[in-house]
Design a protein around this motif. Structure first.
Motif, PDB file in Angstrom:
ATOM      1  N   VAL A   9      38.251  20.761  47.072  1.00  0.00           N
ATOM      2  CA  VAL A   9      37.934  19.795  48.121  1.00  0.00           C
ATOM      3  C   VAL A   9      38.266  18.396  47.634  1.00  0.00           C
ATOM      4  N   CYS A  19      29.713  11.988  49.650  1.00  0.00           N
ATOM      5  CA  CYS A  19      29.953  13.408  49.935  1.00  0.00           C
ATOM      6  C   CYS A  19      30.318  14.169  48.665  1.00  0.00           C
ATOM      7  N   SER A  20      31.144  13.554  47.835  1.00  0.00           N
ATOM      8  CA  SER A  20      31.538  14.183  46.585  1.00  0.00           C
ATOM      9  C   SER A  20      30.325  14.362  45.673  1.00  0.00           C
ATOM     10  N   ASP A  22      27.214  14.591  46.597  1.00  0.00           N
ATOM     11  CA  ASP A  22      26.353  15.619  47.190  1.00  0.00           C
ATOM     12  C   ASP A  22      26.858  17.013  46.858  1.00  0.00           C
ATOM     13  N   LEU A  23      28.153  17.232  46.968  1.00  0.00           N
ATOM     14  CA  LEU A  23      28.713  18.558  46.720  1.00  0.00           C
ATOM     15  C   LEU A  23      28.674  18.931  45.242  1.00  0.00           C
ATOM     16  N   ARG A  27      24.518  19.929  45.051  1.00  0.00           N
ATOM     17  CA  ARG A  27      24.710  21.347  45.388  1.00  0.00           C
ATOM     18  C   ARG A  27      25.311  22.163  44.241  1.00  0.00           C
ATOM     19  N   SER A  29      28.244  22.270  42.944  1.00  0.00           N
ATOM     20  CA  SER A  29      29.602  22.750  43.258  1.00  0.00           C
ATOM     21  C   SER A  29      29.607  24.048  44.060  1.00  0.00           C
ATOM     22  N   ARG A  30      28.594  24.255  44.878  1.00  0.00           N
ATOM     23  CA  ARG A  30      28.532  25.445  45.744  1.00  0.00           C
ATOM     24  C   ARG A  30      28.629  24.987  47.198  1.00  0.00           C
ATOM     25  N   LEU A  31      29.424  25.689  47.956  1.00  0.00           N
ATOM     26  CA  LEU A  31      29.623  25.374  49.368  1.00  0.00           C
ATOM     27  C   LEU A  31      29.417  26.650  50.167  1.00  0.00           C
ATOM     28  N   VAL A  45      33.239  25.442  44.338  1.00  0.00           N
ATOM     29  CA  VAL A  45      34.202  24.366  44.527  1.00  0.00           C
ATOM     30  C   VAL A  45      34.530  23.792  43.153  1.00  0.00           C
TER      31      VAL A  45
END
Length: 194
Positions: A9, A19-20, A22-23, A27, A29-31, A45
């Protein structure tokens, strides 16, 4: 399926940094993606992933790919270094041809399609390339004279290249780009004349 699937991403525009963060931080690196008639899929990710034998980077950098290619070439070189490339029982031309087919083919695979690389990546590749050529020419850095124990003066990179009749790594990459583009340029020329 779930363990072998990854995503890359790249966020752009306002809010990209948040956003980066947050991800990749919140999170881990999990989507989670909802796929119709399949359900929810948990994707990892990463900043790079392997696709068709090459490393793709989310920031479109060639650095991870070039590091991997350099390592691949060095791993192939090490078992053959003393027995083949530093061995004077084989002619320099034979060792050079072997290096082209076994080592430099790994280093320069698809080089015609590469974008410009960073100075650091180019330097790392060039050092690995020159180490092989130095072994072939007998100009290994730090080599000592057995009788006197003094360090033998080695040739410069340009002298080694001239002795072996080899181009620089940058020239090899440029030639690969020309070879890649030549079928397209002939089609462009033919279509412009009709």
């Amino acid at each position: 399926y779930k363990r072998q699937t990854e995503a890359s991403v790249k966020f752009r525009g306002s809010g990209a940094r948040e956003c980066s963060r947050d991800l990749f931080v919140v999170r881990s690196s999990r989507l989670f993606v909802e796929i119709p008639s399949f359900g929810s899929v948990d994707l990892f990710v990463g900043s790079t992933y392997k696709h068709l034998g090459g490393l793709q980077s989310s920031d479109l950098s060639m650095a991870p790919e070039l590091v991997a290619r350099t390592r691949s070439m060095q791993n192939a070189y090490m078992p053959l270094a003393k027995r083949i490339f530093q061995c004077n029982d084989f002619e320099e031309g034979t060792r050079g041809s072997l290096a082209d087919s076994v080592l430099f083919s790994r280093l320069l695979l698809y080089a015609g399609t590469w974008p410009a690389a960073t100075v650091t990546a180019q330097s790392r590749m060039s050092t690995a390339y020159m180490n092989v050529l130095r072994a072939i020419s007998g100009d290994v850095r730090g080599k000592t004279d057995r009788q006197t124990g003094s360090v033998i003066k080695v040739r410069s990179d340009h002298e080694v290249l001239a002795k072996l009749g080899q181009p620089t790594l940058a020239a090899k990459i440029s030639l690969a780009r020309i070879a890649f583009a030549s079928p397209f340029s002939s089609k462009v020329k033919m279509s412009s004349t009709t």
